[in-house]
Design a protein around this motif. Sequence first.
Motif, PDB file in Angstrom:
ATOM      1  N   ARG A 121      -6.800   3.843 -33.440  1.00  0.00           N
ATOM      2  CA  ARG A 121      -7.329   4.789 -32.455  1.00  0.00           C
ATOM      3  C   ARG A 121      -6.204   5.530 -31.729  1.00  0.00           C
ATOM      4  O   ARG A 121      -6.315   5.863 -30.560  1.00  0.00           O
ATOM      5  CB  ARG A 121      -8.232   4.061 -31.463  1.00  0.00           C
ATOM      6  N   SER A 122      -5.119   5.784 -32.458  1.00  0.00           N
ATOM      7  CA  SER A 122      -4.005   6.563 -31.923  1.00  0.00           C
ATOM      8  C   SER A 122      -3.397   7.380 -33.048  1.00  0.00           C
ATOM      9  O   SER A 122      -3.425   6.968 -34.221  1.00  0.00           O
ATOM     10  CB  SER A 122      -2.943   5.651 -31.307  1.00  0.00           C
ATOM     11  N   ASP A 123      -2.825   8.525 -32.724  1.00  0.00           N
ATOM     12  CA  ASP A 123      -2.074   9.313 -33.696  1.00  0.00           C
ATOM     13  C   ASP A 123      -0.740   8.612 -33.995  1.00  0.00           C
ATOM     14  O   ASP A 123      -0.232   7.822 -33.200  1.00  0.00           O
ATOM     15  CB  ASP A 123      -1.779  10.707 -33.148  1.00  0.00           C
ATOM     16  N   GLY A 124      -0.176   8.938 -35.157  1.00  0.00           N
ATOM     17  CA  GLY A 124       1.182   8.510 -35.459  1.00  0.00           C
ATOM     18  C   GLY A 124       1.369   7.036 -35.718  1.00  0.00           C
ATOM     19  O   GLY A 124       2.470   6.508 -35.545  1.00  0.00           O
ATOM     20  N   VAL A 125       0.335   6.350 -36.183  1.00  0.00           N
ATOM     21  CA  VAL A 125       0.421   4.920 -36.489  1.00  0.00           C
ATOM     22  C   VAL A 125       0.783   4.738 -37.963  1.00  0.00           C
ATOM     23  O   VAL A 125       0.304   5.465 -38.828  1.00  0.00           O
ATOM     24  CB  VAL A 125      -0.916   4.216 -36.189  1.00  0.00           C
ATOM     25  N   GLN A 126       1.636   3.751 -38.241  1.00  0.00           N
ATOM     26  CA  GLN A 126       1.953   3.371 -39.616  1.00  0.00           C
ATOM     27  C   GLN A 126       1.574   1.911 -39.838  1.00  0.00           C
ATOM     28  O   GLN A 126       1.900   1.057 -39.013  1.00  0.00           O
ATOM     29  CB  GLN A 126       3.441   3.569 -39.902  1.00  0.00           C
ATOM     30  N   VAL A 127       0.875   1.649 -40.939  1.00  0.00           N
ATOM     31  CA  VAL A 127       0.488   0.277 -41.306  1.00  0.00           C
ATOM     32  C   VAL A 127       0.914   0.049 -42.744  1.00  0.00           C
ATOM     33  O   VAL A 127       0.510   0.805 -43.641  1.00  0.00           O
ATOM     34  CB  VAL A 127      -1.030   0.057 -41.159  1.00  0.00           C
ATOM     35  N   SER A 128       1.715  -0.986 -42.991  1.00  0.00           N
ATOM     36  CA  SER A 128       2.192  -1.203 -44.351  1.00  0.00           C
ATOM     37  C   SER A 128       2.437  -2.679 -44.639  1.00  0.00           C
ATOM     38  O   SER A 128       2.819  -3.456 -43.767  1.00  0.00           O
ATOM     39  CB  SER A 128       3.485  -0.414 -44.609  1.00  0.00           C
ATOM     40  N   ASN A 186      -1.603  12.250 -38.431  1.00  0.00           N
ATOM     41  CA  ASN A 186      -0.205  11.861 -38.660  1.00  0.00           C
ATOM     42  C   ASN A 186      -0.003  10.351 -38.771  1.00  0.00           C
ATOM     43  O   ASN A 186       1.033   9.822 -38.370  1.00  0.00           O
ATOM     44  CB  ASN A 186       0.703  12.430 -37.560  1.00  0.00           C
ATOM     45  N   CYS A 187      -0.984   9.661 -39.338  1.00  0.00           N
ATOM     46  CA  CYS A 187      -0.841   8.226 -39.618  1.00  0.00           C
ATOM     47  C   CYS A 187      -0.478   8.026 -41.092  1.00  0.00           C
ATOM     48  O   CYS A 187      -0.785   8.864 -41.944  1.00  0.00           O
ATOM     49  CB  CYS A 187      -2.129   7.481 -39.304  1.00  0.00           C
ATOM     50  N   VAL A 188       0.181   6.902 -41.384  1.00  0.00           N
ATOM     51  CA  VAL A 188       0.560   6.558 -42.753  1.00  0.00           C
ATOM     52  C   VAL A 188       0.074   5.148 -43.057  1.00  0.00           C
ATOM     53  O   VAL A 188       0.448   4.187 -42.363  1.00  0.00           O
ATOM     54  CB  VAL A 188       2.085   6.641 -42.958  1.00  0.00           C
ATOM     55  N   ILE A 189      -0.746   5.032 -44.103  1.00  0.00           N
ATOM     56  CA  ILE A 189      -1.245   3.739 -44.566  1.00  0.00           C
ATOM     57  C   ILE A 189      -0.665   3.531 -45.960  1.00  0.00           C
ATOM     58  O   ILE A 189      -1.013   4.256 -46.897  1.00  0.00           O
ATOM     59  CB  ILE A 189      -2.790   3.714 -44.621  1.00  0.00           C
ATOM     60  N   SER A 219      -1.570  10.247 -44.339  1.00  0.00           N
ATOM     61  CA  SER A 219      -1.147   9.911 -45.701  1.00  0.00           C
ATOM     62  C   SER A 219      -1.636   8.517 -46.072  1.00  0.00           C
ATOM     63  O   SER A 219      -1.384   7.555 -45.346  1.00  0.00           O
ATOM     64  CB  SER A 219       0.378   9.951 -45.820  1.00  0.00           C
ATOM     65  N   ILE A 220      -2.330   8.436 -47.212  1.00  0.00           N
ATOM     66  CA  ILE A 220      -2.805   7.166 -47.762  1.00  0.00           C
ATOM     67  C   ILE A 220      -2.120   7.017 -49.113  1.00  0.00           C
ATOM     68  O   ILE A 220      -2.468   7.711 -50.070  1.00  0.00           O
ATOM     69  CB  ILE A 220      -4.344   7.164 -47.935  1.00  0.00           C
TER      70      ILE A 220
END
Length: 217
Positions: free
Chosen positions: A101-108, A131-134, A155-156
């Motif tokens: 629930r925020s912009d600019g989060v990256q999860v990897s 602007n999140c990256v999963i 980006s997924i």
Amino acid sequence: MKRIIWICISLVLLVTSSAFALTIYVDKGNTTGIEDGTSDHPYSTIQIAVNMASSGDLVDVQIGTYYENVQITKSLTLKAASTGIAKIIAVNPYASTVDIRSDGVQVSGFVVTGGNWGNVGGGITLNAQKNCVISNNTIEGNGNGIYLDGATNNSIKNNIIRNNSGAGIQLGGYRGANENIVMGNEISKNGVGIGVGGHNNVITDNNLIQNGNGISV
């Protein structure tokens, strides 16, 4: 002259912000009785670490199975110490496992499983974020694997997405999803491989195998 001064101030603020970004550690095997997010005394749950983090911080998660639903409300990086060693299982199966629930989060680097939220949730959910990256996750055994609703410019990429009862990736719920990149994912044995709603999404170099439907528009 004023312009030069403002540029210098902006650069100082940027450097200062980067300098204060922290790495916050999570390890469910911490038995010291002390939890402060350091490598010696890591937090035992991901959600506590996320709550204690500030925007720009890295939350570094060590090996283990974490039974929790994680909600992220600030711009940070959530990363497994090594790919696949940390597994997040939804303790509440009627909510998404990871809810962004925020912009600019990256999860990897995680295994993400057990999440469901009717037709509008699943393993990892982005609600109107950008602007999140999963990346580099294994997402399996959820309702939808990755669900984007009203989300733009995300980006997924390079995920393994399999055995989800809904879509492996659902682009667009009630609000659509525009200008996202879906690239290099292995998507197999889901109800639908990729569900597409919205406009100008780039879907390229994905491997779709034995899904109920490959791409549904």
